[in-house]
Motif scaffolding. Structure first.
Motif, PDB file in Angstrom:
ATOM      1  N   PRO A  89      26.245  45.706  44.326  1.00 25.02           N
ATOM      2  CA  PRO A  89      26.122  46.465  43.174  1.00 25.02           C
ATOM      3  C   PRO A  89      27.059  47.301  42.246  1.00 25.02           C
ATOM      4  CG  PRO A  89      24.968  47.341  44.888  1.00 25.02           C
ATOM      5  CD  PRO A  89      26.001  46.222  45.356  1.00 25.02           C
ATOM      6  N   GLU A  90      26.925  47.688  41.038  1.00 20.43           N
ATOM      7  CA  GLU A  90      28.226  48.244  40.559  1.00 20.43           C
ATOM      8  C   GLU A  90      28.657  49.406  40.967  1.00 20.43           C
ATOM      9  OE1 GLU A  90      27.587  48.388  35.986  1.00 20.43           O
ATOM     10  OE2 GLU A  90      27.931  50.526  36.191  1.00 20.43           O
ATOM     11  N   GLY A  91      30.033  49.884  41.215  1.00 17.09           N
ATOM     12  CA  GLY A  91      30.253  51.193  41.706  1.00 17.09           C
ATOM     13  C   GLY A  91      30.659  51.400  43.101  1.00 17.09           C
ATOM     14  N   ARG A  92      30.764  50.242  43.756  1.00 18.80           N
ATOM     15  CA  ARG A  92      31.564  50.079  45.107  1.00 18.80           C
ATOM     16  C   ARG A  92      30.801  51.148  46.065  1.00 18.80           C
ATOM     17  NH1 ARG A  92      35.896  50.504  41.617  1.00 18.80           N
ATOM     18  NH2 ARG A  92      36.304  52.638  41.842  1.00 18.80           N
ATOM     19  N   ARG A  93      29.532  51.078  46.442  1.00 17.02           N
ATOM     20  CA  ARG A  93      28.821  51.935  47.221  1.00 17.02           C
ATOM     21  C   ARG A  93      28.886  51.413  48.768  1.00 17.02           C
ATOM     22  NH1 ARG A  93      23.305  51.281  44.335  1.00 17.02           N
ATOM     23  NH2 ARG A  93      24.683  51.097  42.215  1.00 17.02           N
ATOM     24  N   VAL A  94      29.824  52.090  49.273  1.00 14.76           N
ATOM     25  CA  VAL A  94      30.353  51.954  50.704  1.00 14.76           C
ATOM     26  C   VAL A  94      29.416  52.895  51.365  1.00 14.76           C
ATOM     27  CG1 VAL A  94      32.427  50.703  50.459  1.00 14.76           C
ATOM     28  CG2 VAL A  94      32.381  53.100  50.731  1.00 14.76           C
ATOM     29  N   PHE A  95      29.289  52.879  52.471  1.00 15.02           N
ATOM     30  CA  PHE A  95      29.002  53.976  53.628  1.00 15.02           C
ATOM     31  C   PHE A  95      30.412  54.836  53.940  1.00 15.02           C
ATOM     32  CE2 PHE A  95      25.928  50.725  54.214  1.00 15.02           C
ATOM     33  CZ  PHE A  95      24.733  51.261  53.736  1.00 15.02           C
ATOM     34  N   PRO A  96      30.677  55.776  53.515  1.00  6.42           N
ATOM     35  CA  PRO A  96      31.940  56.482  53.563  1.00  6.42           C
ATOM     36  C   PRO A  96      32.446  56.777  55.023  1.00  6.42           C
ATOM     37  CG  PRO A  96      30.429  57.893  52.327  1.00  6.42           C
ATOM     38  CD  PRO A  96      29.523  56.759  52.483  1.00  6.42           C
ATOM     39  N   ASP A 166      28.361  42.655  40.354  1.00 10.22           N
ATOM     40  CA  ASP A 166      28.120  43.584  39.232  1.00 10.22           C
ATOM     41  C   ASP A 166      29.533  44.281  38.947  1.00 10.22           C
ATOM     42  OD1 ASP A 166      27.183  45.031  37.103  1.00 10.22           O
ATOM     43  OD2 ASP A 166      25.449  45.910  37.868  1.00 10.22           O
ATOM     44  N   GLU A 167      30.217  43.980  37.993  1.00  8.05           N
ATOM     45  CA  GLU A 167      31.420  44.309  37.547  1.00  8.05           C
ATOM     46  C   GLU A 167      32.333  44.684  38.560  1.00  8.05           C
ATOM     47  OE1 GLU A 167      31.830  46.171  34.111  1.00  8.05           O
ATOM     48  OE2 GLU A 167      29.764  46.013  33.437  1.00  8.05           O
ATOM     49  N   PRO A 168      32.949  43.741  39.307  1.00  8.41           N
ATOM     50  CA  PRO A 168      33.522  43.994  40.292  1.00  8.41           C
ATOM     51  C   PRO A 168      35.076  44.632  39.815  1.00  8.41           C
ATOM     52  CG  PRO A 168      33.422  41.627  40.369  1.00  8.41           C
ATOM     53  CD  PRO A 168      32.474  42.562  39.480  1.00  8.41           C
ATOM     54  N   SER A 169      35.363  44.725  38.710  1.00  8.04           N
ATOM     55  CA  SER A 169      36.605  45.029  38.101  1.00  8.04           C
ATOM     56  C   SER A 169      36.473  46.466  37.605  1.00  8.04           C
ATOM     57  CB  SER A 169      37.195  44.289  36.712  1.00  8.04           C
ATOM     58  OG  SER A 169      36.398  44.515  35.620  1.00  8.04           O
ATOM     59  N   LEU A 170      35.302  47.026  37.445  1.00  6.09           N
ATOM     60  CA  LEU A 170      35.237  48.420  36.825  1.00  6.09           C
ATOM     61  C   LEU A 170      35.773  49.420  37.574  1.00  6.09           C
ATOM     62  CD1 LEU A 170      33.064  49.448  34.638  1.00  6.09           C
ATOM     63  CD2 LEU A 170      31.871  50.440  36.731  1.00  6.09           C
ATOM     64  N   GLY A 171      36.612  50.175  36.806  1.00  2.90           N
ATOM     65  CA  GLY A 171      37.346  51.483  37.265  1.00  2.90           C
ATOM     66  C   GLY A 171      38.462  51.013  37.946  1.00  2.90           C
ATOM     67  N   LEU A 172      39.138  49.643  38.168  1.00  2.56           N
ATOM     68  CA  LEU A 172      40.305  49.338  38.977  1.00  2.56           C
ATOM     69  C   LEU A 172      41.326  49.253  38.191  1.00  2.56           C
ATOM     70  CD1 LEU A 172      38.434  47.134  41.546  1.00  2.56           C
ATOM     71  CD2 LEU A 172      39.168  49.424  41.857  1.00  2.56           C
ATOM     72  N   ALA A 173      42.706  49.585  38.645  1.00  2.00           N
ATOM     73  CA  ALA A 173      44.007  49.252  38.052  1.00  2.00           C
ATOM     74  C   ALA A 173      44.056  47.624  37.928  1.00  2.00           C
ATOM     75  CB  ALA A 173      45.156  49.728  38.586  1.00  2.00           C
ATOM     76  N   VAL A 198      28.624  39.325  36.547  1.00  2.00           N
ATOM     77  CA  VAL A 198      28.690  40.143  35.700  1.00  2.00           C
ATOM     78  C   VAL A 198      29.900  41.004  35.427  1.00  2.00           C
ATOM     79  CG1 VAL A 198      27.363  42.505  35.133  1.00  2.00           C
ATOM     80  CG2 VAL A 198      26.027  40.706  35.617  1.00  2.00           C
ATOM     81  N   GLU A 199      30.451  40.730  34.153  1.00  6.80           N
ATOM     82  CA  GLU A 199      31.576  41.676  33.668  1.00  6.80           C
ATOM     83  C   GLU A 199      31.849  41.934  32.351  1.00  6.80           C
ATOM     84  OE1 GLU A 199      34.467  42.869  34.633  1.00  6.80           O
ATOM     85  OE2 GLU A 199      34.381  42.538  36.768  1.00  6.80           O
ATOM     86  N   GLN A 200      32.390  43.071  32.326  1.00  4.66           N
ATOM     87  CA  GLN A 200      32.742  43.351  30.668  1.00  4.66           C
ATOM     88  C   GLN A 200      34.303  42.771  30.488  1.00  4.66           C
ATOM     89  OE1 GLN A 200      32.815  47.457  29.197  1.00  4.66           O
ATOM     90  NE2 GLN A 200      31.061  48.113  30.799  1.00  4.66           N
ATOM     91  N   ASN A 201      34.997  42.667  31.696  1.00  9.23           N
ATOM     92  CA  ASN A 201      36.324  41.906  31.482  1.00  9.23           C
ATOM     93  C   ASN A 201      36.196  40.382  31.458  1.00  9.23           C
ATOM     94  OD1 ASN A 201      38.863  40.969  31.827  1.00  9.23           O
ATOM     95  ND2 ASN A 201      39.241  42.546  33.501  1.00  9.23           N
ATOM     96  N   ALA A 202      35.803  39.977  30.012  1.00  6.29           N
ATOM     97  CA  ALA A 202      35.264  38.475  29.966  1.00  6.29           C
ATOM     98  C   ALA A 202      36.602  37.770  30.185  1.00  6.29           C
ATOM     99  CB  ALA A 202      34.850  38.506  28.262  1.00  6.29           C
ATOM    100  N   ALA A 203      37.767  37.997  29.851  1.00  3.47           N
ATOM    101  CA  ALA A 203      38.969  37.028  30.010  1.00  3.47           C
ATOM    102  C   ALA A 203      39.023  36.861  31.854  1.00  3.47           C
ATOM    103  CB  ALA A 203      40.043  37.712  29.538  1.00  3.47           C
ATOM    104  N   ILE A 204      38.978  37.714  32.396  1.00  2.00           N
ATOM    105  CA  ILE A 204      39.246  37.321  33.802  1.00  2.00           C
ATOM    106  C   ILE A 204      38.039  36.723  34.591  1.00  2.00           C
ATOM    107  CG2 ILE A 204      38.370  39.711  35.010  1.00  2.00           C
ATOM    108  CD1 ILE A 204      41.286  39.507  36.505  1.00  2.00           C
ATOM    109  N   ALA A 205      36.783  37.282  33.958  1.00  2.00           N
ATOM    110  CA  ALA A 205      35.428  36.485  34.611  1.00  2.00           C
ATOM    111  C   ALA A 205      35.249  34.985  34.227  1.00  2.00           C
ATOM    112  CB  ALA A 205      34.301  37.342  34.241  1.00  2.00           C
TER     113      ALA A 205
END
Ligand code: ATP
Length: 242
Positions: A89-96, A166-173, A198-205
């Motif tokens: 899922p979007e947002g890197r939900r780990v068990f912190p 879901d958007e693995p690139s989101l919010g990463l440098a 699923v990506e907003q970063n079309a070029a990399i996807a």
């Protein structure tokens, strides 16, 4: 069915709403094991809703999701997971507060065989050596990029037939995104898992996908090979920047 024959995930005429908001309308898409399919689109286009419907997390109002011809649309999320569909899922939900190792083990809760578990763990550590180095650390102490690796690794622990990212690139440098996509590209080449990315970063996807779909305002507007999409003027202008 022979093990070597590809499995197919087919989404037909899928629609879903949140109250009066029609988030997706009549989505058709397919993915076979061994191929990577990108779904690109801007904020709010309906990308997450599409994945969430396939995984049973969001109810669809119409349509079908067929896994090798078998309709899974009304199945609960845990049944769909057991049938071989894993979501990142979007947002890197780990068990912190759990360690990296414990997070990975959570991904394989349906695997009872210790030998299989060990094999999967080795597979994930091999793919993401950084996770092996940090296996005793709490997931909450990892960097954003490492947490993204962890959620992908966690989904791979049960050797899914299909992996929905879901958007693995989101919010990463950018440099971290490049690093993660290098690893995903390796996964694409080496595994038989079908990937819907699923990506907003079309070029990399599109640089790692075989095929792609453009999703606009809840509808698929273009479907083509990744190569064609990368050179499509409309796609370039809207999603790649020139
Ligand atoms: P993003 O990249 O921002 O996540 P997306 O392409 O994944 O966008 P969705 O999250 O699927 O798009 O959203 C599609 C539409 O549904 C948007 O108009 C969004 O505002 C709306 N939406 C999404 N989730 C909900 C919700 N839980 N309740 C109400 N509306 C929602």
């Amino acid at each position: 069915m022979e093990e070597s024959s590809p499995m197919k995930l087919v989404v037909e005429q899928l629609s879903a709403s949140y109250g009066s908001i029609n988030a997706i309308r009549g989505i058709n898409l397919t993915c076979e094991t061994g191929e990577t399919v990108a779904v690109i689109g801007s904020n709010g286009a309906g990308k997450s809703t599409t994945l969430n419907c396939i995984c049973g997390v969001v109810p669809a109002s119409e349509g079908e999701v067929l896994l090798d011809g078998f309709d899974i649309l009304d199945k609960p999320p845990h049944k769909i997971a057991m049938m071989g569909i894993a979501q990142v899922p979007e947002g890197r939900r780990v068990f912190p507060r759990l360690t990296v190792l414990e997070n990975l083990e959570m991904g394989a809760y349906i695997v009872n065989d210790k030998a299989v578990l060990k094999e999967r763990l080795e597979y994930v550590y091999n793919l993401f050596p950084r996770l092996a180095e940090r296996q005793r650390q709490n997931a909450g102490d990892l960097s954003g990029g490492e947490q993204q690796m962890l959620v992908i690794g966690r989904a791979l622990m049960r050797n899914p037939k299909f992996l929905l990212m879901d958007e693995p690139s989101l919010g990463l440098a950018p440099v971290v995104v490049e690093n993660i996509f290098d690893i995903i590209a390796g996964l694409v080449k080496s595994s038989e898992t079908g990937i819907i990315l699923v990506e907003q970063n079309a070029a990399i996807a599109l640089s790692i996908a075989n095929r792609g779909y453009v999703l606009e305002n809840g509808e698929i507007t273009i479907e083509a090979s990744a190569e064609e999409l990368l050179h499509d003027d409309k796609v370039k202008a809207a999603y790649i920047g020139g």
